[in-house]
Scaffold this motif. Structure first.
Motif, PDB file in Angstrom:
ATOM      1  N   LEU A 247       0.831  -1.198   0.000  1.00 17.61           N
ATOM      2  CA  LEU A 247       0.000   0.000   0.000  1.00 17.61           C
ATOM      3  C   LEU A 247       0.868   1.250   0.000  1.00 17.61           C
ATOM      4  O   LEU A 247       1.840   1.345   0.752  1.00 17.61           O
ATOM      5  CB  LEU A 247      -0.903  -0.001   1.235  1.00 17.61           C
ATOM      6  CG  LEU A 247      -2.016  -1.050   1.245  1.00 17.61           C
ATOM      7  CD1 LEU A 247      -2.661  -1.129   2.615  1.00 17.61           C
ATOM      8  CD2 LEU A 247      -3.053  -0.741   0.181  1.00 17.61           C
ATOM      9  N   GLY A 248       0.516   2.199  -0.826  1.00 20.45           N
ATOM     10  CA  GLY A 248       1.298   3.418  -0.979  1.00 20.45           C
ATOM     11  C   GLY A 248       2.328   3.268  -2.074  1.00 20.45           C
ATOM     12  O   GLY A 248       2.386   4.089  -2.999  1.00 20.45           O
ATOM     13  N   TYR A 249       3.106   2.222  -2.027  1.00 22.10           N
ATOM     14  CA  TYR A 249       4.146   1.999  -3.027  1.00 22.10           C
ATOM     15  C   TYR A 249       3.520   1.668  -4.386  1.00 22.10           C
ATOM     16  O   TYR A 249       3.948   2.196  -5.411  1.00 22.10           O
ATOM     17  CB  TYR A 249       5.076   0.874  -2.573  1.00 22.10           C
ATOM     18  CG  TYR A 249       5.824   1.228  -1.315  1.00 22.10           C
ATOM     19  CD1 TYR A 249       7.074   1.840  -1.360  1.00 22.10           C
ATOM     20  CD2 TYR A 249       5.250   1.004  -0.063  1.00 22.10           C
ATOM     21  CE1 TYR A 249       7.746   2.196  -0.202  1.00 22.10           C
ATOM     22  CE2 TYR A 249       5.905   1.354   1.105  1.00 22.10           C
ATOM     23  CZ  TYR A 249       7.153   1.955   1.026  1.00 22.10           C
ATOM     24  OH  TYR A 249       7.805   2.319   2.179  1.00 22.10           O
ATOM     25  N   GLN A 250       2.512   0.839  -4.384  1.00 22.18           N
ATOM     26  CA  GLN A 250       1.811   0.496  -5.620  1.00 22.18           C
ATOM     27  C   GLN A 250       1.209   1.739  -6.254  1.00 22.18           C
ATOM     28  O   GLN A 250       1.304   1.953  -7.465  1.00 22.18           O
ATOM     29  CB  GLN A 250       0.722  -0.530  -5.319  1.00 22.18           C
ATOM     30  CG  GLN A 250      -0.087  -0.966  -6.529  1.00 22.18           C
ATOM     31  CD  GLN A 250      -1.161  -1.985  -6.162  1.00 22.18           C
ATOM     32  OE1 GLN A 250      -1.424  -2.233  -4.994  1.00 22.18           O
ATOM     33  NE2 GLN A 250      -1.771  -2.578  -7.161  1.00 22.18           N
ATOM     34  N   GLN A 251       0.605   2.580  -5.429  1.00 22.43           N
ATOM     35  CA  GLN A 251      -0.060   3.776  -5.940  1.00 22.43           C
ATOM     36  C   GLN A 251       0.955   4.799  -6.456  1.00 22.43           C
ATOM     37  O   GLN A 251       0.734   5.431  -7.498  1.00 22.43           O
ATOM     38  CB  GLN A 251      -0.929   4.385  -4.842  1.00 22.43           C
ATOM     39  CG  GLN A 251      -2.206   3.599  -4.533  1.00 22.43           C
ATOM     40  CD  GLN A 251      -1.961   2.344  -3.717  1.00 22.43           C
ATOM     41  OE1 GLN A 251      -0.928   2.202  -3.067  1.00 22.43           O
ATOM     42  NE2 GLN A 251      -2.929   1.436  -3.720  1.00 22.43           N
ATOM     43  N   VAL A 252       2.063   4.962  -5.742  1.00 22.00           N
ATOM     44  CA  VAL A 252       3.077   5.913  -6.191  1.00 22.00           C
ATOM     45  C   VAL A 252       3.744   5.417  -7.480  1.00 22.00           C
ATOM     46  O   VAL A 252       4.022   6.209  -8.392  1.00 22.00           O
ATOM     47  CB  VAL A 252       4.134   6.158  -5.097  1.00 22.00           C
ATOM     48  CG1 VAL A 252       5.284   7.002  -5.639  1.00 22.00           C
ATOM     49  CG2 VAL A 252       3.499   6.865  -3.899  1.00 22.00           C
ATOM     50  N   LEU A 253       3.982   4.132  -7.572  1.00 16.73           N
ATOM     51  CA  LEU A 253       4.541   3.579  -8.815  1.00 16.73           C
ATOM     52  C   LEU A 253       3.628   3.886  -9.998  1.00 16.73           C
ATOM     53  O   LEU A 253       4.103   4.196 -11.088  1.00 16.73           O
ATOM     54  CB  LEU A 253       4.749   2.067  -8.676  1.00 16.73           C
ATOM     55  CG  LEU A 253       5.961   1.615  -7.861  1.00 16.73           C
ATOM     56  CD1 LEU A 253       5.915   0.098  -7.662  1.00 16.73           C
ATOM     57  CD2 LEU A 253       7.267   2.029  -8.536  1.00 16.73           C
ATOM     58  N   ALA A 254       2.320   3.790  -9.770  1.00 16.65           N
ATOM     59  CA  ALA A 254       1.372   4.104 -10.841  1.00 16.65           C
ATOM     60  C   ALA A 254       1.491   5.572 -11.244  1.00 16.65           C
ATOM     61  O   ALA A 254       1.443   5.917 -12.430  1.00 16.65           O
ATOM     62  CB  ALA A 254      -0.052   3.786 -10.393  1.00 16.65           C
ATOM     63  N   ALA A 255       1.669   6.449 -10.266  1.00 18.86           N
ATOM     64  CA  ALA A 255       1.811   7.880 -10.567  1.00 18.86           C
ATOM     65  C   ALA A 255       3.116   8.141 -11.322  1.00 18.86           C
ATOM     66  O   ALA A 255       3.149   8.935 -12.267  1.00 18.86           O
ATOM     67  CB  ALA A 255       1.773   8.696  -9.275  1.00 18.86           C
ATOM     68  N   LEU A 256       4.186   7.475 -10.925  1.00 23.04           N
ATOM     69  CA  LEU A 256       5.474   7.670 -11.588  1.00 23.04           C
ATOM     70  C   LEU A 256       5.443   7.156 -13.024  1.00 23.04           C
ATOM     71  O   LEU A 256       6.211   7.620 -13.872  1.00 23.04           O
ATOM     72  CB  LEU A 256       6.584   6.962 -10.800  1.00 23.04           C
ATOM     73  CG  LEU A 256       6.896   7.541  -9.415  1.00 23.04           C
ATOM     74  CD1 LEU A 256       7.951   6.708  -8.711  1.00 23.04           C
ATOM     75  CD2 LEU A 256       7.345   9.007  -9.514  1.00 23.04           C
ATOM     76  N   SER A 257       4.538   6.211 -13.288  1.00 15.83           N
ATOM     77  CA  SER A 257       4.383   5.692 -14.655  1.00 15.83           C
ATOM     78  C   SER A 257       3.436   6.537 -15.495  1.00 15.83           C
ATOM     79  O   SER A 257       3.220   6.239 -16.668  1.00 15.83           O
ATOM     80  CB  SER A 257       3.871   4.244 -14.613  1.00 15.83           C
ATOM     81  OG  SER A 257       4.808   3.397 -14.016  1.00 15.83           O
ATOM     82  N   GLY A 258       2.825   7.543 -14.874  1.00 10.72           N
ATOM     83  CA  GLY A 258       1.885   8.387 -15.603  1.00 10.72           C
ATOM     84  C   GLY A 258       0.486   7.821 -15.675  1.00 10.72           C
ATOM     85  O   GLY A 258      -0.355   8.332 -16.422  1.00 10.72           O
ATOM     86  N   GLU A 259       0.192   6.777 -14.910  1.00  8.17           N
ATOM     87  CA  GLU A 259      -1.137   6.157 -14.934  1.00  8.17           C
ATOM     88  C   GLU A 259      -2.151   6.992 -14.155  1.00  8.17           C
ATOM     89  O   GLU A 259      -3.367   6.838 -14.344  1.00  8.17           O
ATOM     90  CB  GLU A 259      -1.078   4.747 -14.354  1.00  8.17           C
ATOM     91  CG  GLU A 259      -0.152   3.804 -15.114  1.00  8.17           C
ATOM     92  CD  GLU A 259       0.057   2.496 -14.361  1.00  8.17           C
ATOM     93  OE1 GLU A 259      -0.899   2.039 -13.702  1.00  8.17           O
ATOM     94  OE2 GLU A 259       1.172   1.943 -14.426  1.00  8.17           O
ATOM     95  N   CYS A 260      -1.667   7.848 -13.265  1.00  8.62           N
ATOM     96  CA  CYS A 260      -2.541   8.720 -12.486  1.00  8.62           C
ATOM     97  C   CYS A 260      -1.703   9.883 -11.970  1.00  8.62           C
ATOM     98  O   CYS A 260      -0.475   9.886 -12.120  1.00  8.62           O
ATOM     99  CB  CYS A 260      -3.188   7.963 -11.310  1.00  8.62           C
ATOM    100  SG  CYS A 260      -1.997   7.346 -10.097  1.00  8.62           S
TER     101      CYS A 260
END
Length: 312
Positions: free
Chosen positions: A242-255
């Motif tokens: 939790l948190g890491y999954q969401q930040v990884l998505a942001a760093l990939s431009g998914e959100c």
């Protein structure tokens, strides 16, 4: 008749995230002459500090903490391996006359450490087929299948946790029984006192929101970026934290980062409910109120459950 000091036993401090388990564990260790054994699956990983709310050196107040920072983020977690490590540390502490204080909200890890829990073997062909299906169809589709085969397991496992879903389906296929049927009854391996920290849902939700805000302010995005360079995306377990999954998505431009932050709050609240449900099913847990109004009484009340003098 004379009263002898209580012999050291295992204490497990359990409950949902943000309930206050870590601070209570440190208090008990200081008062009893104990040491902390980590039972948070994500705090096993080196460098995952901010997002797992790992206590700082100052917050540990000189109390030794074990099984923190032992795995690289590329390592796939193994409850069986954790069981081996945790029991070795617990046995060593008991032999030294120290109180092992197991602290964490990872229910299967807690049970693996203190209960008679044996893990079914693995079948490489079944595992490879399920992992290929996970890659092709996603964790949601496999979670739906798990819901049909073993509703109790599906309730306990997040739909995004592909690794645990695959393992549950693998066990079902190998044994022909529900994954939860392979969990034993409440049969303890150690003489254990389990303390559950109970916080009302509205207050816990508020704590979770504040905790996520603090994580962002403390530099969670930078922490994830640094771990990404160390292979975090390739880590089947760590990358889904939790948190890491969401930040990884942001760093990939998914959100956006704001969306990642909001989703971390939502996902953590859902996870806290699952944790609470897991531990509530264990009748051995002594639930103590850990809300703001009960904060002053909680430590001493918890101590009263474990300081049971032996009368000779």
């Amino acid at each position: 008749m004379s009263t002898a000091p209580p012999a050291p036993r295992v204490i497990a401090v359990v409950g949902p995230t943000a309930a206050g388990k870590s601070d209570l564990g440190v208090f008990l260790a200081q008062r009893l002459g104990g040491e902390i054994v980590n039972a948070d699956s994500m705090q096993l990983y080196r460098g995952m500090d901010i997002g797992t709310a790992k206590l700082t050196s100052e917050e540990r107040s000189g109390v030794p903490h074990h099984l923190l920072d032992i795995w690289d983020v590329t390592i796939t977690a193994s409850v069986a391996e954790y069981q081996r490590l945790a029991r070795a540390r617990i046995d060593a502490l008991l032999a030294e006359g120290r109180w092992p204080i197991l602290v964490g909200g990872s229910g299967l890890y807690v049970r693996g450490a203190v209960d008679n829990l044996e893990f079914p073997g693995t079948d490489p062909e079944v595992r490879a087929r399920l992992e290929e299906e996970l890659t092709l169809r996603g964790s949601g589709a496999l979670h739906t299948r798990l819901s049909a085969a073993d509703p109790e397991a599906a309730h306990a496992i997040l739909p995004s946790n592909g690794r645990r879903i695959v393992r549950a389906l693998e066990v079902i296929e190998i044994t022909g029984r529900p994954f939860t049927a392979n969990l034993p009854g409440h049969d303890s391996f150690y003489d254990t006192v389990q303390i559950g920290v109970d916080v009302s849902r509205p207050e816990l939700d508020e704590r979770i929101t504040r905790r996520v805000d603090r994580m962002w302010d403390a530099g969670l995005v930078d922490e994830v970026r640094a771990l990404e360079a160390q292979g975090l995306r390739e880590g089947r377990t760590a990358s889904r934290a939790l948190g890491y999954q969401q930040v990884l998505a942001a760093l990939s431009g998914e959100c956006t980062e704001d969306e990642a932050r909001a989703e971390t709050v939502r996902a953590t609240k859902r996870f806290a409910r699952r944790q609470d449900s897991w531990f509530r099913r264990d009748p051995r847990v002594h639930w103590l109120k850990g809300g703001v109004a009960d904060h002053a009484e909680l430590p001493e009340l918890a101590l009263s459950f474990v300081e049971r003098p032996v009368t000779a």
